[in-house]
Design an enzyme around this catalytic site. Structure first.
Site, short mmCIF file in Angstrom:
data_model
loop_
_atom_site.label_atom_id
_atom_site.label_comp_id
_atom_site.label_asym_id
_atom_site.label_seq_id
_atom_site.Cartn_x
_atom_site.Cartn_y
_atom_site.Cartn_z
N HIS A 53 -2.71 4.21 -16.52
CA HIS A 53 -2.82 5.00 -15.30
C HIS A 53 -3.82 6.14 -15.49
O HIS A 53 -4.33 6.39 -16.57
CB HIS A 53 -1.45 5.55 -14.91
CG HIS A 53 -0.51 4.49 -14.39
ND1 HIS A 53 0.72 4.78 -13.84
CD2 HIS A 53 -0.64 3.13 -14.32
CE1 HIS A 53 1.32 3.67 -13.46
NE2 HIS A 53 0.52 2.65 -13.75
N GLU A 55 -3.56 9.40 -15.51
CA GLU A 55 -3.23 10.50 -16.41
C GLU A 55 -3.49 10.11 -17.87
O GLU A 55 -3.98 10.93 -18.67
CB GLU A 55 -1.76 10.90 -16.24
CG GLU A 55 -1.42 11.43 -14.85
CD GLU A 55 -0.97 10.33 -13.88
OE1 GLU A 55 -0.18 10.67 -12.98
OE2 GLU A 55 -1.39 9.16 -14.03
N CYS A 91 4.05 8.37 -16.71
CA CYS A 91 2.99 9.37 -16.92
C CYS A 91 3.57 10.78 -17.01
O CYS A 91 2.98 11.65 -17.67
CB CYS A 91 1.98 9.29 -15.79
SG CYS A 91 1.02 7.76 -15.80
N ALA A 161 -16.99 -8.91 15.18
CA ALA A 161 -18.37 -8.64 15.58
C ALA A 161 -18.53 -9.08 17.02
O ALA A 161 -18.07 -10.16 17.40
CB ALA A 161 -19.35 -9.38 14.67
N THR A 203 -10.37 -20.29 15.09
CA THR A 203 -11.48 -19.78 14.28
C THR A 203 -11.73 -20.69 13.09
O THR A 203 -12.88 -21.00 12.75
CB THR A 203 -11.18 -18.35 13.79
OG1 THR A 203 -11.10 -17.49 14.92
CG2 THR A 203 -12.26 -17.84 12.85
N GLU A 289 -9.63 -11.26 10.64
CA GLU A 289 -11.01 -11.53 11.03
C GLU A 289 -11.15 -12.40 12.28
O GLU A 289 -12.25 -12.81 12.63
CB GLU A 289 -11.78 -12.16 9.86
CG GLU A 289 -12.12 -11.16 8.76
CD GLU A 289 -13.41 -11.50 8.04
OE1 GLU A 289 -14.04 -12.53 8.36
OE2 GLU A 289 -13.79 -10.74 7.14
#
Length: 348
Positions: A53, A55, A91, A161, A203, A289
């Site tokens: 991580h 830290e 951490c 678009a 699509t 999309e």
């Protein structure tokens, strides 16, 4: 230190955190800096899911000559340090063991395994803790993470678009090349930053898309395809097995061994079902999309967080109208050569 100086170091944490985009999910993006008398002696960010991580990387970056200064320094970290054992040790324990006397935290981690426990552990060790430094910006960079844990669903980005005259496709939904090559690269960068990408049946049938990240460095998102009756031909790209792909269907059939099928009840609204199942699979974000009908379903249900609308210079005499956003706030606009990109956030 004054708040102004604190903000400078916290902004550096955010710069560092952003470098982990696309590589750390489902973990949050986190940056950390270690400061002694106004000088940064160490900095780090969470680079890769399952690895050290921020830290840890911050402390490890301190040069040998400066390590004696660690117990005299202040650590800045954009998100509350973890206090639980996951793929890496806590951490908060590292900060305590390094005898760092003061910690400035951008925002509290609302994930149930942390949720104030890291701060509590630091304070019990006698460490001075300051919170809510640039809190809004620190939450914003991890909006996917916070949405996933607080709303129990993935973060949803709508993208399309449209032509200069507001059409998303030609007659009968025929695909039209709208965006320029620079915007195409940017869209692939967006793909690399999200955990999944979703399209509807029409699509997929009309475009035969790959839905992969080919124009940018980074990973491919998990492909999600709504295909109620599994009508998409088996020779289409979405069946090629090059990327993890899930077909969302009413009744599953034998697969080709390269894809997966997720069964939903299409007699009921499918979006809540889909989002619940994706949440259970720890998929934190979706880039939707298209096509227009699917985008409109998300808009009508109020199930979206961001929208990115690309407007090109092409005009068409007729065709399919682009979706119309509701409850939307325009955040900013970018010009990418000939294309304009409008970025929206959903209100509420």
């Amino acid at each position: 230190m004054t708040n102004t100086i604190d903000e400078i170091f916290m902004r550096r944490c955010l710069e560092l955190a952003a470098m982990g985009a696309g590589n750390v999910a489902p973990n949050p993006m986190v940056g950390a800096v270690l400061v002694h008398q106004g000088r940064i002696i160490g900095e780090g960010y969470h680079r890769q899911y399952g690895q050290a991580h921020a830290e840890v990387n911050c402390v490890n970056s301190v040069q040998e000559a400066d390590r004696v200064l660690i117990p005299l320094s202040t650590m800045y970290v954009s998100l509350e340090p973890c206090a639980h054992h996951g793929k890496t040790p806590p951490c908060a324990d590292l900060i305590v063991s390094q005898r760092i006397p003061e910690v400035v935290i951008g925002c509290v981690d609302t994930f149930s395994a942390v949720a104030g426990k890291g701060i509590e552990k630091l304070e019990k060790a006698g460490i001075r803790v300051h919170t809510r430094m640039l809190e809004e910006a620190c939450r914003a960079i991890n909006r996917r993470f916070f949405t996933f844990h607080e709303k129990k669903r993935p973060y949803i980005i709508l993208k399309w678009a449209q032509c200069a005259n507001g059409l998303i496709a030609g007659a009968e939904g025929a695909p039209v090349k709208i965006s320029n090559k620079y915007t195409d690269r940017l869209v692939h960068k967006w793909r690399s930053e999200e955990m999944s990408i979703l399209v509807g049946t029409r699509t997929a049938l009309m475009d035969n898309p790959k839905l992969t990240n080919r124009l940018w460095t980074g990973k491919d998102p998990v492909r999600l395809v709504i295909d109620r009756a599994l009508k998409i031909p088996r020779h289409y790209h979405l069946w090629d097995g090059t990327v993890p792909t899930i077909f969302i269907t009413a009744e599953s059939e034998d697969s080709n061994g390269l894809t997966e099928q997720m069964q939903l009840d299409f007699k009921q609204p499918i979006l809540p079902q889909l989002l619940e199942k994706l949440h259970n699979r720890h998929i934190q974000s979706i880039l939707v999309e298209g096509g227009s009908y699917l985008l409109e379903q998300f808009i009508a249900a109020g199930l979206w967080d961001e929208a990115r609308v690309i407007t090109g210079t092409v005009t068409l005499p007729g065709g399919l109208a682009a979706p119309a956003l509701s409850d939307a706030t325009l955040i900013h606009t970018e010009q990418v050569d000939t294309d304009r990109i409008d970025f929206y956030q959903r209100r509420g």
